[in-house]
Design a protein around this motif. Sequence first.
Motif, mmCIF file in Angstrom:
data_model
loop_
_atom_site.group_PDB
_atom_site.id
_atom_site.type_symbol
_atom_site.label_atom_id
_atom_site.label_comp_id
_atom_site.label_asym_id
_atom_site.label_seq_id
_atom_site.Cartn_x
_atom_site.Cartn_y
_atom_site.Cartn_z
ATOM 1 N N UNK A 1 0.284 -1.352 -0.415
ATOM 2 C CA UNK A 1 -0.156 0.251 -0.377
ATOM 3 C C UNK A 1 0.729 0.795 0.136
ATOM 4 N N UNK A 2 1.397 1.863 1.484
ATOM 5 C CA UNK A 2 3.201 2.072 0.357
ATOM 6 C C UNK A 2 3.718 2.835 -0.902
ATOM 7 N N UNK A 3 3.554 1.667 -1.184
ATOM 8 C CA UNK A 3 4.622 1.332 -2.177
ATOM 9 C C UNK A 3 3.814 2.158 -3.600
ATOM 10 N N UNK A 4 2.412 1.823 -3.531
ATOM 11 C CA UNK A 4 1.207 1.989 -4.502
ATOM 12 C C UNK A 4 1.377 3.721 -4.361
ATOM 13 N N UNK A 5 0.819 3.967 -3.091
ATOM 14 C CA UNK A 5 0.546 5.391 -2.981
ATOM 15 C C UNK A 5 1.649 6.251 -3.361
ATOM 16 N N UNK A 6 3.166 6.501 -2.914
ATOM 17 C CA UNK A 6 4.258 6.669 -3.205
ATOM 18 C C UNK A 6 3.940 7.146 -5.103
ATOM 19 N N UNK A 7 3.421 5.935 -5.717
ATOM 20 C CA UNK A 7 3.723 6.078 -6.903
ATOM 21 C C UNK A 7 2.231 7.086 -7.654
ATOM 22 N N UNK A 8 1.636 6.495 -7.016
ATOM 23 C CA UNK A 8 -0.010 7.411 -7.387
ATOM 24 C C UNK A 8 -0.005 9.252 -7.083
ATOM 25 N N UNK A 9 0.847 8.958 -6.417
ATOM 26 C CA UNK A 9 1.346 10.435 -5.659
ATOM 27 C C UNK A 9 2.188 11.486 -7.018
ATOM 28 N N UNK A 10 3.336 10.717 -7.370
ATOM 29 C CA UNK A 10 4.494 10.796 -8.049
ATOM 30 C C UNK A 10 3.713 10.779 -9.090
ATOM 31 N N UNK A 11 2.724 10.406 -9.495
ATOM 32 C CA UNK A 11 1.973 10.196 -10.914
ATOM 33 C C UNK A 11 0.994 11.576 -11.001
ATOM 34 N N UNK A 12 0.565 12.190 -9.764
ATOM 35 C CA UNK A 12 -0.102 12.948 -10.042
ATOM 36 C C UNK A 12 0.410 14.297 -9.946
ATOM 37 N N UNK A 13 1.932 13.990 -9.986
ATOM 38 C CA UNK A 13 2.312 15.478 -9.576
ATOM 39 C C UNK A 13 2.952 15.630 -11.468
ATOM 40 N N UNK A 14 3.586 14.500 -11.830
ATOM 41 C CA UNK A 14 3.944 14.576 -13.616
ATOM 42 C C UNK A 14 3.302 15.233 -13.928
ATOM 43 N N UNK A 15 1.266 14.511 -13.122
ATOM 44 C CA UNK A 15 -0.070 14.877 -14.404
ATOM 45 C C UNK A 15 0.002 16.350 -14.603
ATOM 46 N N UNK A 16 0.056 17.055 -13.698
ATOM 47 C CA UNK A 16 0.052 18.067 -12.951
ATOM 48 C C UNK A 16 1.213 19.675 -13.391
ATOM 49 N N UNK A 17 2.144 18.520 -13.490
ATOM 50 C CA UNK A 17 3.082 19.212 -14.012
ATOM 51 C C UNK A 17 3.046 19.459 -15.431
ATOM 52 N N UNK A 18 2.420 18.926 -16.333
ATOM 53 C CA UNK A 18 2.330 18.850 -17.798
ATOM 54 C C UNK A 18 1.046 19.620 -17.986
#
Length: 745
Positions: free
Chosen positions: A416-433
């Motif tokens: 769960x911790x690994x998935x949450x970290x990946x979700x936040x990372x991908x969300x930040x990349x989408x916002x940056x785009x």
Amino acid sequence: MLAKVITRKAVSRGFGEAVRYIARDNADQLDEPRPEMGTLQLDCPLDTPEDRQTAIDILDATAAAARNKTARGPVYHVTLAWQEAEHPERPQIDAACAHVMQTLGFAGHEALWALHRDTDHDHVHLIVNRVHADGHTAKVPRYDWLLLDKAMREIELAQGWRHSPGPYVVVQDQDQDKPVIAKMSRAERAKRGRLEDGPRLSNAAKAAEHRNAGAPSFQGWLSGEPAQALRVAVQQPGATWQSLHRAAAGYGVSITPKGSGLVATTTLDDGRVLAAKASQMGRWASKSALENALGPYVPPRGPMPEPTVAYAAALDGQRASLRGEPQHVGIDPERQRRRAERAQARTLLAKRFKAEQQASRMRRPALRKALTERHRAERQMLTAELRQMRATAIAEHKRDGLLPQVAISYQAWMAAGRREALQKQQAAERRALTAKIPRSEVWRTWLDKQAEQGDEAAKAALRGIRYREQRKSKKYQQQDGIEGEDLDPLRKLTVAALDAQIDPKRQLVIYRGQDGQEKFTDTGPRIVMHDKAADSLEAALRIASQKYGGQVDITGSSEFRERAARQAVRLGIKVANADLQAIVVDEQARMQQQRAPTRATKESRDTDQTHERKHAESRSSEKTSGISPELGDKPAPAPRQAAPALDRAAMPKIQALRDTPREQAIQTMEQAIGRWLDGDRSSGPVKAFIAAHDRATRQGGNGRALLADVVDRVFTRRGDGVAADLSGFMSTIERQRKREQGMGR
């Protein structure tokens, strides 16, 4: 009074965004005037940002205790606007806000308001917490805009304000001889002459006019002259659909069916098609009304006339008018050339904006697709990795004697911790785009970004937008100031007794005196006076003369305009105001009278000198009477006066003056500028200029006076044509100093 409900596309679950906006606490609102604020059912001061944050926390805490959640969120935001020249006081605002809340069913709820007085119409932002302190959430009435319009009429009657147009009107009750509020349909209001002026524009059309800085939308333009011409064509005896199509073609408009009605369309030069309902021109232009008059719809046939008046041409003309570019009679060719260059720069800037937006729209789907595929691959890789880790961990825990349930629980927490970290990372990349490549960008936002990067055309366009916004104010012509045509890019103009400070965000130059007080502000095409003293007025006029080509317009009070006009005449500056020409002529006559005694004295002195010369000639003729007539007829050459002998004792003093540190610094700085102007754009002239300036200031010299003397010498020797290059040199000096201080690249 008028009321408007403020809605947002994304429902905010908290009050921070709305409160900070109306209080002007956001970073991009720091230069705006602070509003007056108040509260209802909220015991909290609002004097500082910290106080307002406390109020936000209280409102959020109350909303969090709601027993039932709603999709619209707890924030209800409405504005109350008074008519022009109406200025409510605090008790009136409190009473108006309380009445609005009572009307909408929010009585007893927490609320706060902020009064904005920086527009032509004073208006109050009222933010209400829909969640009551006891936990229940009040529903928003279905027709809240209609209830608000009635509440506005009630407030107008209670507080004595003028009545604004709307569904509810104030009429006189003949039986009781007192005003009452009644609801009227649009047709009845039109019959009674109670409709607001101008066409009813859609929200999209109003937004287009806002983006175009007040230029008319296609709907607004269509409702004007084209609507009148087409209505005349329909009312002519024997009118047909073909005659209507030909009349519309004269304005570049086509009328075609769409759905159950008709639309009027026009095509711009870039291929875009703009459309508006035909009924926008009036009820006579609805499909049913036109078919009753002309029969069933018939499409246009055969060639149509070329448009004589098109929306694109009218839009360009209006924009040129809004930019303040009337074609004055007698304008000099140099000014026409500069004006044409600025117009071309604006056109290129607009084309670049459209091209970038188009390229962004084309590039965005591909980048979004690539990002989506990469994120999907990362999630698949993580899933495979977690599956392998789970199997390995269960085997290890089994060897250690632990139950499988314990191993599974532990691994679930890790996964769960690994998935949450990946979700936040991908969300930040989408916002940056999204931030890097937005779906669409507003013209003014794009200009702000280009101006920050140093684009002079974008800076000029921003100054024009701000100037047009300022001119819309009714207080503009009553404000003391001097204006003219902005011929050159914004630059720092130096007057020895003033300190010029550039505000890069607002693109302003603020001039302060030696006492630190603001004397006047240069906004680009206008100089706004803050201090009316004689020295400040003279300095402002001199700067205006340099900026505006020797011709200025003067606004403000009659006393200030007369003073400024007379001072401008004395300085040799042309005054463009037609109503001030009598003062100009009077001041010129006064100056001639003042020169008359001096001129008479000079003539008397010349007469005396003439008599002495004739007397000397007569004596000379007597002496040459015995000489041949040929020689005697030739005037004797005037004896050349010997130059006064130079005092040898004074030469060391003169040489000493030339060798002073200040003079040496000025010479070195002037030489450095000369090298730059001659094409040497290396760091050598820049560093030599800075070193000479700093050395002189360390020895007690005045830095501003040094700069003033150097600039004056450069202009005297090289002319005003070096102004742009000299401004670039000064900008390079500032960047070099920032690099030395570690403040920039």
